[in-house]
Design a protein around this motif. Sequence first.
Motif, PDB file in Angstrom:
ATOM      1  N   ALA A 165     -52.852 -18.390  23.118  1.00  0.00           N
ATOM      2  CA  ALA A 165     -53.979 -17.917  23.933  1.00  0.00           C
ATOM      3  C   ALA A 165     -54.176 -16.411  23.766  1.00  0.00           C
ATOM      4  N   HIS A 166     -53.084 -15.655  23.746  1.00  0.00           N
ATOM      5  CA  HIS A 166     -53.193 -14.204  23.547  1.00  0.00           C
ATOM      6  C   HIS A 166     -53.707 -13.874  22.154  1.00  0.00           C
ATOM      7  N   ALA A 167     -53.266 -14.600  21.152  1.00  0.00           N
ATOM      8  CA  ALA A 167     -53.731 -14.366  19.782  1.00  0.00           C
ATOM      9  C   ALA A 167     -55.218 -14.670  19.651  1.00  0.00           C
ATOM     10  N   LEU A 168     -55.703 -15.687  20.377  1.00  0.00           N
ATOM     11  CA  LEU A 168     -57.141 -16.008  20.368  1.00  0.00           C
ATOM     12  C   LEU A 168     -57.965 -14.815  20.831  1.00  0.00           C
ATOM     13  N   GLU A 169     -57.476 -14.154  21.870  1.00  0.00           N
ATOM     14  CA  GLU A 169     -58.182 -13.006  22.450  1.00  0.00           C
ATOM     15  C   GLU A 169     -58.299 -11.834  21.475  1.00  0.00           C
ATOM     16  N   ARG A 170     -57.404 -11.772  20.501  1.00  0.00           N
ATOM     17  CA  ARG A 170     -57.377 -10.637  19.563  1.00  0.00           C
ATOM     18  C   ARG A 170     -57.927 -10.969  18.180  1.00  0.00           C
ATOM     19  N   LEU A 171     -58.260 -12.218  17.929  1.00  0.00           N
ATOM     20  CA  LEU A 171     -58.687 -12.633  16.592  1.00  0.00           C
ATOM     21  C   LEU A 171     -60.032 -11.990  16.226  1.00  0.00           C
ATOM     22  N   PRO A 172     -60.086 -11.234  15.119  1.00  0.00           N
ATOM     23  CA  PRO A 172     -61.344 -10.557  14.766  1.00  0.00           C
ATOM     24  C   PRO A 172     -62.291 -11.445  13.952  1.00  0.00           C
ATOM     25  N   TRP A 173     -63.573 -11.318  14.217  1.00  0.00           N
ATOM     26  CA  TRP A 173     -64.614 -11.945  13.398  1.00  0.00           C
ATOM     27  C   TRP A 173     -65.024 -10.912  12.356  1.00  0.00           C
ATOM     28  N   LYS A 174     -64.958 -11.292  11.094  1.00  0.00           N
ATOM     29  CA  LYS A 174     -65.386 -10.389  10.028  1.00  0.00           C
ATOM     30  C   LYS A 174     -66.560 -11.031   9.330  1.00  0.00           C
ATOM     31  N   ASN A 175     -67.667 -10.303   9.252  1.00  0.00           N
ATOM     32  CA  ASN A 175     -68.862 -10.839   8.601  1.00  0.00           C
ATOM     33  C   ASN A 175     -68.523 -11.282   7.185  1.00  0.00           C
ATOM     34  N   GLY A 176     -69.014 -12.469   6.842  1.00  0.00           N
ATOM     35  CA  GLY A 176     -68.776 -13.018   5.522  1.00  0.00           C
ATOM     36  C   GLY A 176     -67.449 -13.758   5.391  1.00  0.00           C
TER      37      GLY A 176
END
Length: 185
Positions: A104-115
């Motif tokens: 759950a904590h890792a979900l909160e920090r997961l970055p979205w990177k375009n492409g």
Amino acid sequence: EPITMSSPGNTEVKVNKPFIFTGKSADTLDWIRTVELYCFAHNYATNASRSVGALSYMAEAAAPFAQQEVDKYITKQQAVPEWTEWVKMVKNQFLSADESLNAAHALERLPWKNGEHWNFLNAFTTLANRSGLDDLAIKIILMKRVPMGLAQKVIASGKDQDTWQKWLKAAIDIEETSQGLFALR
């Protein structure tokens, strides 16, 4: 012997039978994933076919749970819950609380990177499944992780968004369309 199924583009995908689940917390999510893949490949579409099929791949420390479920569905003729609810029940039974909290904590920090939305999709799905969070909580985290403009486009799109999986699919469809790529089908 893995089965072979054809997918669009004549690509072959081999799907092995699920491994025998012995009740180890560390194996729970991998086992669920292999069961889901096997059920998909064999076209097990009903809750009963998935759940009862999965029970046949439980042994050792998982055997008492499997026997309890067999008694409920077969002996006592109780209704089999929706597959997602059954999976939650298995997770609650076998996952440790620490593993769920870390995911759950890792979900909160997961970055979205375009492409790189496919990498995000895979990582987010794995963590969401491990987190033990309910659908709404996962959907809220997802809405925070994608860029604001993309989130607004998803909401405005009118696409089916009642689960976090559908919301994520809509976000990827919109991003791929805006990049001139083929959208998910």
